[in-house]
Design an enzyme around this catalytic site. Structure first.
Site, PDB file in Angstrom:
ATOM      1  N   ASP A 285       0.782  -1.239   0.000  1.00 33.74           N
ATOM      2  CA  ASP A 285       0.000   0.000   0.000  1.00 33.74           C
ATOM      3  C   ASP A 285       0.817   1.295   0.000  1.00 33.74           C
ATOM      4  OD1 ASP A 285      -1.951  -1.925   0.254  1.00 33.74           O
ATOM      5  OD2 ASP A 285      -2.733  -1.239   2.179  1.00 33.74           O
TER       6      ASP A 285
ATOM      7  N   ASP B 276      -4.613  -0.716  -1.865  1.00 37.77           N
ATOM      8  CA  ASP B 276      -5.919  -0.506  -1.249  1.00 37.77           C
ATOM      9  C   ASP B 276      -6.828   0.089  -2.324  1.00 37.77           C
ATOM     10  OD1 ASP B 276      -6.772  -1.135   1.322  1.00 37.77           O
ATOM     11  OD2 ASP B 276      -6.661   0.925   2.058  1.00 37.77           O
TER      12      ASP B 276
ATOM     13  N   HIS C 242     -10.697   0.917  -2.562  1.00 36.06           N
ATOM     14  CA  HIS C 242     -12.046   0.958  -1.995  1.00 36.06           C
ATOM     15  C   HIS C 242     -13.058   1.587  -2.948  1.00 36.06           C
ATOM     16  CE1 HIS C 242     -10.525  -0.272   1.849  1.00 36.06           C
ATOM     17  NE2 HIS C 242      -9.822   0.821   2.041  1.00 36.06           N
TER      18      HIS C 242
ATOM     19  N   HIS D   5     -17.336   3.082   1.161  1.00 34.24           N
ATOM     20  CA  HIS D   5     -16.925   1.831   1.802  1.00 34.24           C
ATOM     21  C   HIS D   5     -17.317   1.819   3.280  1.00 34.24           C
ATOM     22  CE1 HIS D   5     -14.230  -1.374   3.288  1.00 34.24           C
ATOM     23  NE2 HIS D   5     -14.374  -1.852   2.075  1.00 34.24           N
TER      24      HIS D   5
ATOM     25  N   HIS E 142     -10.477   7.105   1.905  1.00 32.85           N
ATOM     26  CA  HIS E 142      -9.120   7.011   1.357  1.00 32.85           C
ATOM     27  C   HIS E 142      -9.059   5.929   0.293  1.00 32.85           C
ATOM     28  CE1 HIS E 142      -9.161   3.794   4.367  1.00 32.85           C
ATOM     29  NE2 HIS E 142      -8.214   3.216   3.656  1.00 32.85           N
TER      30      HIS E 142
ATOM     31  N   LYS F 104      -7.009  -4.823  -2.947  1.00 31.78           N
ATOM     32  CA  LYS F 104      -7.760  -5.330  -1.793  1.00 31.78           C
ATOM     33  C   LYS F 104      -8.664  -4.239  -1.240  1.00 31.78           C
ATOM     34  CE  LYS F 104      -3.857  -4.377   1.310  1.00 31.78           C
ATOM     35  NZ  LYS F 104      -4.475  -3.418   2.218  1.00 31.78           N
TER      36      LYS F 104
ATOM     37  N   CYS G 264      -1.785  -2.707   7.844  1.00 31.71           N
ATOM     38  CA  CYS G 264      -1.741  -3.616   6.691  1.00 31.71           C
ATOM     39  C   CYS G 264      -0.460  -4.440   6.621  1.00 31.71           C
ATOM     40  CB  CYS G 264      -1.986  -2.832   5.415  1.00 31.71           C
ATOM     41  SG  CYS G 264      -3.652  -2.100   5.395  1.00 31.71           S
TER      42      CYS G 264
END
Length: 198
Positions: A9, A47, A49, A53, A82, A106, A151
């Site tokens: 990330d 990441d 999203h 989310h 974010h 993810k 993470c």
């Protein structure tokens, strides 16, 4: 060929000026770029999203970033919006090398957050990374990136549960350190047999 570098990330929203900036997050970029040359296999996680989310504080009336809520899978920290798909914040840091073997996205299930590169936060739903690494014959993983206490730690712990030898290079990580989360994550990783390099 049995070792891989997993870069977690390193995205604009986790670096300076980002929506969820990790202190000194940018500092990991040159360290990680240099490390990439030492590995035959390099994987990046991203990441990713959808807007709205369930892990965003803005999705819960009366809640603020860093509050917690109970989800079906347990306690969830609520974050500022974010790494929303297709935004500049979700893009990799512009100086990060992205010539990787695999980019794993993810956190795209709107009802379920995903800190780990291996499992979503329900600890049941796999990302497929375990199988990918096994079919490549990889047994040793070095994990770097952002953030150490979320993470990175979740990925390292899940990698150990999957049976990999795991090293976290702390020189190439930075932490959020939310209410002692860094010390707790370091202890948990040590106890799980993760090698911590600093």
């Amino acid at each position: 060929m049995t070792s891989a570098l997993i870069v977690i990330d390193v995205q604009n929203d986790f670096c300076s000026g980002g929506a969820l900036a990790v202190p000194e997050g940018d500092a990991v970029v040159p360290v990680i770029n240099a490390k990439m040359a030492q590995f035959d296999t390099v994987l990046l996680t991203q990441d990713w999203h959808p807007a709205g989310h369930s892990s965003f504080a803005s999705s819960h009336a009366g809640k603020h970033p860093f509050d917690t809520v109970e989800m079906t899978y347990g306690t969830q920290v609520l974050w500022p919006d974010h790494c929303v798909q297709q935004t500049k914040g979700a893009a990799f840091h512009p100086d990060l090398r992205t010539d990787a073997d695999l980019i794993l996205r993810k956190g795209y299930n709107s009802a379920l957050d995903s800190y780990s590169a291996f499992f979503e936060n329900d600890q049941i739903t796999p990302t497929g990374l375990d199988g990918y690494l096994r079919t490549r014959g990889i047994t040793n993983l070095t994990v770097v990136g952002l953030a150490t206490d979320f993470c990175v730690a979740y990925s390292a712990l899940d990698a150990r549960k999957c049976g990999f030898n795991v090293t976290v290079d702390l020189t190439a990580c930075r932490a959020i350190d939310l209410n002692g989360s860094l010390a707790a994550a370091l202890t948990e990783m040590k106890d799980a047999g993760v090698v911590l390099q600093d």
